[in-house]
Design an enzyme around this catalytic site. Sequence first.
Site, PDB file in Angstrom:
ATOM      1  N   ARG A  48       0.858  -1.182   0.000  1.00 24.17           N
ATOM      2  CA  ARG A  48       0.000   0.000   0.000  1.00 24.17           C
ATOM      3  C   ARG A  48       0.898   1.236   0.000  1.00 24.17           C
ATOM      4  O   ARG A  48       2.115   1.113   0.041  1.00 24.17           O
ATOM      5  CB  ARG A  48      -0.970  -0.014   1.205  1.00 24.17           C
ATOM      6  CG  ARG A  48      -0.343  -0.622   2.417  1.00 24.17           C
ATOM      7  CD  ARG A  48      -0.368   0.125   3.706  1.00 24.17           C
ATOM      8  NE  ARG A  48      -0.319   1.536   3.659  1.00 24.17           N
ATOM      9  CZ  ARG A  48       0.808   2.259   3.768  1.00 24.17           C
ATOM     10  NH1 ARG A  48       1.989   1.695   3.903  1.00 24.17           N
ATOM     11  NH2 ARG A  48       0.755   3.589   3.739  1.00 24.17           N
ATOM     12  N   ARG A  87      -7.152  -0.482  -7.092  1.00 28.08           N
ATOM     13  CA  ARG A  87      -7.492   0.583  -6.133  1.00 28.08           C
ATOM     14  C   ARG A  87      -7.584   1.888  -6.920  1.00 28.08           C
ATOM     15  O   ARG A  87      -6.705   2.183  -7.727  1.00 28.08           O
ATOM     16  CB  ARG A  87      -6.437   0.708  -5.023  1.00 28.08           C
ATOM     17  CG  ARG A  87      -6.458  -0.467  -4.043  1.00 28.08           C
ATOM     18  CD  ARG A  87      -5.585  -0.187  -2.824  1.00 28.08           C
ATOM     19  NE  ARG A  87      -6.245   0.679  -1.864  1.00 28.08           N
ATOM     20  CZ  ARG A  87      -5.607   1.250  -0.832  1.00 28.08           C
ATOM     21  NH1 ARG A  87      -4.317   1.062  -0.650  1.00 28.08           N
ATOM     22  NH2 ARG A  87      -6.269   2.027   0.020  1.00 28.08           N
ATOM     23  N   GLN A 201      -2.798   2.456   9.848  1.00 32.16           N
ATOM     24  CA  GLN A 201      -1.459   2.573   9.255  1.00 32.16           C
ATOM     25  C   GLN A 201      -0.510   3.345  10.173  1.00 32.16           C
ATOM     26  O   GLN A 201       0.699   3.126  10.158  1.00 32.16           O
ATOM     27  CB  GLN A 201      -1.528   3.301   7.902  1.00 32.16           C
ATOM     28  CG  GLN A 201      -2.155   2.510   6.779  1.00 32.16           C
ATOM     29  CD  GLN A 201      -3.638   2.802   6.636  1.00 32.16           C
ATOM     30  OE1 GLN A 201      -4.314   3.133   7.621  1.00 32.16           O
ATOM     31  NE2 GLN A 201      -4.168   2.662   5.447  1.00 32.16           N
ATOM     32  N   ASP A 242      -2.124  10.929  -2.232  1.00 28.22           N
ATOM     33  CA  ASP A 242      -2.483   9.890  -3.212  1.00 28.22           C
ATOM     34  C   ASP A 242      -2.788  10.502  -4.567  1.00 28.22           C
ATOM     35  O   ASP A 242      -2.660   9.835  -5.600  1.00 28.22           O
ATOM     36  CB  ASP A 242      -3.663   9.070  -2.710  1.00 28.22           C
ATOM     37  CG  ASP A 242      -3.202   8.161  -1.590  1.00 28.22           C
ATOM     38  OD1 ASP A 242      -3.117   8.630  -0.445  1.00 28.22           O
ATOM     39  OD2 ASP A 242      -2.877   6.987  -1.881  1.00 28.22           O
ATOM     40  N   LYS A 253      -5.101   9.997   2.941  1.00 27.85           N
ATOM     41  CA  LYS A 253      -5.826   9.141   3.888  1.00 27.85           C
ATOM     42  C   LYS A 253      -6.921   9.910   4.630  1.00 27.85           C
ATOM     43  O   LYS A 253      -6.728  11.067   5.006  1.00 27.85           O
ATOM     44  CB  LYS A 253      -4.813   8.542   4.863  1.00 27.85           C
ATOM     45  CG  LYS A 253      -5.355   7.564   5.868  1.00 27.85           C
ATOM     46  CD  LYS A 253      -6.181   6.471   5.258  1.00 27.85           C
ATOM     47  CE  LYS A 253      -5.456   5.669   4.218  1.00 27.85           C
ATOM     48  NZ  LYS A 253      -6.389   4.838   3.382  1.00 27.85           N
TER      49      LYS A 253
HETATM   50  O1  MRU Z   1      -4.694   3.139   2.037  1.00 23.77           O
HETATM   51  P1  MRU Z   1      -3.205   3.377   1.988  1.00 23.77           P
HETATM   52  O2  MRU Z   1      -2.493   2.834   3.184  1.00 23.77           O
HETATM   53  O3  MRU Z   1      -2.604   2.934   0.681  1.00 23.77           O
HETATM   54  O4  MRU Z   1      -3.087   4.946   2.044  1.00 23.77           O
HETATM   55  C1  MRU Z   1      -1.819   5.529   2.007  1.00 23.77           C
HETATM   56  C2  MRU Z   1      -1.840   6.991   2.156  1.00 23.77           C
HETATM   57  O5  MRU Z   1      -2.866   7.621   2.231  1.00 23.77           O
HETATM   58  C3  MRU Z   1      -0.512   7.688   2.098  1.00 23.77           C
HETATM   59  O6  MRU Z   1      -0.527   8.833   2.904  1.00 23.77           O
HETATM   60  C4  MRU Z   1      -0.225   8.106   0.655  1.00 23.77           C
HETATM   61  O7  MRU Z   1      -0.359   7.009  -0.201  1.00 23.77           O
HETATM   62  C5  MRU Z   1       1.117   8.683   0.489  1.00 23.77           C
HETATM   63  S1  MRU Z   1       2.405   7.460   0.655  1.00 23.77           S
HETATM   64  C6  MRU Z   1       3.872   8.224   0.374  1.00 23.77           C
END
Ligand code: MRU
Length: 352
Positions: A48, A87, A201, A242, A253
């Site tokens: 992830r 995703r 996370q 993201d 997130k």
């Molecule tokens: O659902 P996830 O764990 O993939 O979400 C990750 C995040 O939101 C991170 O903050 C984002 O991907 C940046 S990672 C450098």
Amino acid sequence: MSSLINPLIWDDGVLKLLDQRKLPLEETIVECRTHEDAFNGIRDMVVRGAPLIGYTGIFGMALFAKGNRNTSIEELQKAADYLNSSRPTAVNLNYELRRCVQIAKDLKSSEGSLENLEKEFVKFGHEQLEIIHTHNLSMAKIAQKDLEARLGKKKFRIMTLCNTGYLACGPMGTALGVIAHLANNDQIEHVYASETRPYLQGIRLTSYELKKQNIPHDVVCEGSFSYLMKKGLIDAIFIGADRIVRNGDTANKIGSSTLSIVAKHYNVPFFVVAPTSSFDFESDHGDQIPIELRDQDEILFCKGQRLAPEGVSALNPSFDVTDANCISGIICEKGLIDPVTKENLLKVTGRN
Ligand code: MRU
């Protein structure tokens, strides 16, 4: 420092992913031998974090090429579309898959065949892992310089959310890369890592990384944002992204937008740290970003134990969009975007 385990390794035709669902209690590897395995690894969150999802996409394409030596551009496009549907929010996946299809087209026109495609994709994937390391270090240095100038001091109390470290990027990290860089220079007084409900996370992964690097920190819950800032405990906030669209609106997130609004209220600098592979130049506004809705059981259950009364349902958006006007600056490998405006974003990234 305890040893850091590489979250993604290409080992003689097998993609080995550190199973992030099991961290911090178990360090186990999931082996992907087909592009379907890579799809499942992304969808099920073995792997992830926006950049690492993108690289898994590249090696997923290598697995497809390995299993389909006589493939065509059409078949490759289908494989890319399939992987891209694992995703929806992190644009890095789409970005890397598009580049893979382009590599295949270039190879076809230069060599007249796709025979060497697996090798080309693997080479490309490893190059990206090297590039992101350089980019992450550049971003960390930009953040360090700006923070020292902005706050007029050398040691900082930093808050972050979700996991944006090497587990999310391969080498180093974006927001957590800034923290690791500051820590390497003895510039971290304390870190506050938001636990990041419901997938945790923060408490599971960020804390795992911070502990391995001996960085002093507390895990805090999302409900404490206002308490911490009102008490003056936070000098600055760094998060990852993201997807960043042309006006600077940023998907990250769930909880990031709330954090930014509280930060604005208490005048705490709020930064997004992300490579340009996380920028979506085709979308103008945050409303256009697809937000992943995940299984309600991630909220309703904890370690297999139901928390809510039987019959109660939950809504589980995995990301939210932070408004550009709540972001003090966006740091990418090309520089600092401050103030966050469409014009500045295009100027710093060199895009149009
Ligand atoms: O659902 P996830 O764990 O993939 O979400 C990750 C995040 O939101 C991170 O903050 C984002 O991907 C940046 S990672 C450098």
